[in-house]
Scaffold this active site. Structure first.
Site, short mmCIF file in Angstrom:
data_model
loop_
_atom_site.label_atom_id
_atom_site.label_comp_id
_atom_site.label_asym_id
_atom_site.label_seq_id
_atom_site.Cartn_x
_atom_site.Cartn_y
_atom_site.Cartn_z
N SER A 117 23.26 53.90 49.21
CA SER A 117 21.92 54.31 49.66
C SER A 117 21.63 55.74 49.26
O SER A 117 22.54 56.60 49.27
CB SER A 117 21.84 54.20 51.17
OG SER A 117 20.61 54.76 51.61
N TYR A 141 23.73 56.54 59.53
CA TYR A 141 23.61 55.51 58.48
C TYR A 141 24.03 56.09 57.12
O TYR A 141 24.88 55.53 56.42
CB TYR A 141 22.17 54.99 58.44
CG TYR A 141 21.90 54.17 57.20
CD1 TYR A 141 22.53 52.95 57.00
CD2 TYR A 141 21.04 54.64 56.20
CE1 TYR A 141 22.31 52.21 55.85
CE2 TYR A 141 20.81 53.90 55.05
CZ TYR A 141 21.45 52.69 54.89
OH TYR A 141 21.23 51.97 53.74
N LYS A 145 27.45 55.22 54.68
CA LYS A 145 27.42 54.82 53.26
C LYS A 145 28.25 55.81 52.42
O LYS A 145 28.90 55.42 51.46
CB LYS A 145 25.97 54.78 52.76
CG LYS A 145 25.14 53.64 53.37
CD LYS A 145 25.55 52.30 52.77
CE LYS A 145 24.86 51.14 53.43
NZ LYS A 145 25.23 49.84 52.88
#
Ligand code: UFG
Length: 323
Positions: A117, A141, A145
């Site tokens: 991402s 988040y 990643k």
């Protein structure tokens, strides 16, 4: 190739599965259907209902499928949710990522394409964003990643697992058959289209005081079929690497709302709200590296094509998937 697709019943996974089947690959989808939908799995694929958190279940499915490569889409992926529930992100994305890599080691699978991402970069020093920018995630988040990419490097150097991390910008749009249906929708384009479908009165705009042309956040929306094409190309990669993956064009939230108004011919009322935690002001990709090295070329890089395909799917699936 035989490919084992973890999370192949979700929005991005299901359309990548469709694209890979169209190019002749054989697919096993492994999904717990927590976020995905059984009817989003292309009927040409073999489906295994299983959980990435259950190591024995996963390893047995991988053994039975005996794939040459794994694709890993099964992650929690909402920036705002990760700001209130970091545990879910580190458990689903990092701990379960270890399960997957260990099951690959046990079963001798030597290649993985990972859903990375652009959230790993946080607020970038410049746009368009190239792969060499500093990695400074602003949310659990993005951190999760980043951690998986770091693990991939070690599993490559220690176990010889070759990886390609495709760092998506904002995936959007639909194929003719498959589209975006989250049980709890937080994404901009489906939220706007829900107003045009009469399911909501208005859309909320989170923050109109950013340093951008109209004060709202700029994002790079990439058509899901172009993103799927990148996965097919990534299978041909021989060395471990990371690619940023976006259309290269940035649009503000207000521009996206306006495009949706034009395409749906609906007034779509919009209300400005405070900023959403974890949102950087501006994210736009440079996809030069993947274009040069793999020959990736977006087919639908106009916002109108992207919104148009999403609208076509939502109009024919107003309640999303039946399951
Ligand atoms: N937004 C609104 N109103 C809404 C929904 C979103 O104003 O109802 C705004 C957000 O604040 C943001 C932009 O629209 O500025 C895009 O938001 P999305 O929720 O659609 O997407 P994000 O950029 O937050 O995140 C998505 C994926 C992530 C991925 C990221 C890359 O969910 O997994 O794109 O930018 F990492």
């Amino acid at each position: 190739m035989k490919i084992f697709v973890v999370g192949g019943a979700g929005y991005i996974g299901s359309i990548c599965v469709e694209e890979m089947l169209n190019t002749g690959h054989k697919i096993t989808v492994f999904d717990n259907l927590a976020e995905g939908h059984r009817s989003a799995v292309d009927p040409r694929a073999t489906f295994v209902h299983g959980d990435l958190g259950n190591h024995a279940e996963l390893s047995a499915a991988l053994k039975a499928a005996a794939p040459e490569a794994v694709m890993h889409f099964a992650a929690a992926s909402l920036v705002p949710e990760s700001m209130v529930n970091p545990s879910k992100y580190f458990r689903n994305n990092v701990a379960n990522g270890i399960n997957l890599l260990d099951a690959m080691v046990e079963n001798g699978v030597k290649k993985i394409v990972f859903s990375g991402s652009c959230a790993i970069f946080g607020t970038p020093d410049r746009v368009p964003m190239t792969e060499d920018l500093p990695v400074r995630p602003l949310s659990p988040y993005g951190q999760s990643k980043t951690m998986v990419e770091q693990m991939l490097r070690w599993y490559d150097s220690i176990h010889g697992i070759q990886y390609v991390s495709l760092r998506y910008f904002n995936a959007a749009g639909a194929s003719e058959r498959f589209g975006e249906h989250h049980r709890r929708e937080t994404h901009l384009i489906p939220n706007i289209l829900a107003v045009a479908l009469g399911k909501k009165d208005h859309v909320e705009i989170y923050g109109a005081d950013y340093m951008t042309p109209d004060g709202t956040c700029v994002r790079d929306y990439i058509h899901i079929s172009d993103l799927a094409q990148a996965h097919v190309l990534a299978l041909k990669c021989r060395a471990s690497t990371c690619y940023n993956l976006g259309s290269g064009d940035g649009y503000t939230v207000k521009q996206v709302v306006e495009a949706c108004r034009k395409i749906t011919a609906h007034p779509i009322p919009a209300i400005e709200r405070p900023r959403r935690p974890g949102d950087p002001a501006k994210l736009v990709a440079s996809s030069k590296k993947i274009s040069l090295e793999l020959g990736w070329k977006p087919r639908f890089n106009k916002l109108y094509d992207i919104v148009g395909s999403a609208w076509a799917w939502h109009k024919t699936h107003p309640d999303g998937y039946p399951d």
